[in-house]
Design a protein around this motif. Structure first.
Motif, PDB file in Angstrom:
ATOM      1  N   HIS A 226       0.832  -1.223   0.131  1.00 43.03           N
ATOM      2  CA  HIS A 226      -0.115  -0.069   0.061  1.00 43.03           C
ATOM      3  C   HIS A 226       0.895   1.172  -0.085  1.00 43.03           C
ATOM      4  O   HIS A 226       1.810   1.176   0.752  1.00 43.03           O
TER       5      HIS A 226
ATOM      6  N   GLU B 240       1.731   2.679   3.248  1.00 52.00           N
ATOM      7  CA  GLU B 240       2.001   1.690   4.482  1.00 52.00           C
ATOM      8  C   GLU B 240       2.606   2.428   5.692  1.00 52.00           C
ATOM      9  O   GLU B 240       2.514   1.978   6.854  1.00 52.00           O
TER      10      GLU B 240
ATOM     11  N   LEU C  83      -6.599   2.143   5.981  1.00 51.24           N
ATOM     12  CA  LEU C  83      -6.118   2.071   4.695  1.00 51.24           C
ATOM     13  C   LEU C  83      -7.007   0.754   3.843  1.00 51.24           C
ATOM     14  O   LEU C  83      -7.166  -0.086   4.353  1.00 51.24           O
TER      15      LEU C  83
ATOM     16  N   LEU D  77      -5.898  -3.541  -1.349  1.00 47.11           N
ATOM     17  CA  LEU D  77      -5.436  -3.478  -2.955  1.00 47.11           C
ATOM     18  C   LEU D  77      -6.409  -4.149  -3.834  1.00 47.11           C
ATOM     19  O   LEU D  77      -6.515  -5.253  -3.447  1.00 47.11           O
TER      20      LEU D  77
ATOM     21  N   THR E   3      -5.332   4.872  -4.873  1.00 47.68           N
ATOM     22  CA  THR E   3      -5.070   4.094  -3.599  1.00 47.68           C
ATOM     23  C   THR E   3      -6.369   4.413  -2.571  1.00 47.68           C
ATOM     24  O   THR E   3      -6.929   5.460  -2.867  1.00 47.68           O
TER      25      THR E   3
END
Lengths: 93, 214
Positions: B13, B16, B37, B40, B124
């Protein structure tokens, strides 16, 4: 900051849009036959009215589509918005 | 001749490095706010004429309906379908391999004059949950994000702190933010800074927040 009504996304902040100049500027049917002056008129010369003005706008931070808007150049008010006319505009969506 | 070193590349990610910080923030601000987060996913950008048979053909491949109205999204078996424009959709899948996902969708769209491109690395994901989530986003975004005008099923491409984002409304106070990896750190920094407001005791005497970096 004023809101501009994108034909697809609805009213959005002006910051999300970019300006594309005068609308309905027709591409010459036979460009090779134009004189230099006529070509320069097509490329560089644009109307500059005081009042309603048909313009191209792009919703660059949203749906990224071009559309035509009529704006009053005295008040910066948008009078109407519509899809990009099929004929005459130099830009494609 | 030197031996050639080989290594397996694993997806990581782009944010991260923020994972621990966001966990500490979410722990201190629970239940008002949680930032995490997103996973993916494989993503393809689909361009096809909405009036032709293209959307129906793609629906057969992705196994779910494509959204028909502007600025809405629908759930797919393992992902989402977001309507980005009159003839543009973003299709994601957590189960498919990006190359296979692109190939399958492109094959269906190409038969109707459309195309699909793999954009898995373009965006993202961040997830905002909690009663303060919508208000937190309005610190950098001009859209009306109240539940009445931005309910479950809506999505919108707009700007957050001058960075182009896609906001996706899930049920209740659950929002997803899709942003380009190169702008993601900027967006998270802004959100973390704005989130200070939601500490139970924001006075200076209470000391720095557990997630604040010196």
């Amino acid at each position: 900051m004023q809101l501009i009504a994108c034909p697809w996304c609805g009213p959005r902040e002006e910051l999300e849009f970019s300006y594309g100049g005068q609308a309905h500027v027709a591409y010459p049917s036979d460009p090779a036959a134009l004189t230099d002056e006529q070509w320069a008129r097509f490329v560089f010369f644009r109307d500059n009215p005081k009042g309603p003005f048909a313009e191209r706008w792009a919703h660059s931070a949203g749906c990224r589509r071009w559309f035509t808007a009529v704006r009053d150049t005295r008040t910066h008010r948008f009078l109407s918005v519509g899809p990009l006319a099929a004929s005459g505009s130099g830009a494609t969506s | 001749m030197a031996e050639i070193q080989t290594a397996t590349l694993t997806a990581r990610h782009p944010l991260e490095g923020y994972r621990d910080l966001l966990e500490a923030l979410s722990a201190e601000l629970a239940p008002a706010l949680a930032l995490e987060l997103g996973g993916l996913v494989a993503a393809v950008d689909l361009r096809v004429d909405p009036a032709g048979g293209g959307p129906a053909a793609v629906e057969q491949v992705v196994g779910g309906p494509l959204p028909t109205r502007p600025d809405t999204w629908t759930a797919l078996p393992a992902g989402q379908a977001l309507r980005l424009g009159p003839d543009e959709w973003l299709l994601t899948s957590a189960a498919a391999q990006p190359e296979d996902w692109e190939f399958a969708v492109d094959e269906a769209a190409a038969a109707h004059g459309g195309m699909a491109v793999d954009v898995s690395a373009q965006r993202t994901a961040l997830r905002l949950r909690g009663g303060a989530a919508r208000e937190l986003l309005t610190t950098g975004c001009a859209l009306d994000l109240r539940p009445r005008s931005f309910p479950h099923g809506r999505c919108a491409q707009t700007l957050f702190g001058q960075a182009a984002v896609v906001l996706v409304a899930h049920g209740g106070d659950d929002l997803q933010v899709l942003v380009r990896p190169s702008f993601a750190a900027h967006v998270v920094d802004r959100l973390v800074d704005a989130a200070t407001e939601y500490r139970p005791d924001p006075s200076p005497e209470s000391g720095p927040a557990s997630w604040e970096t010196p």
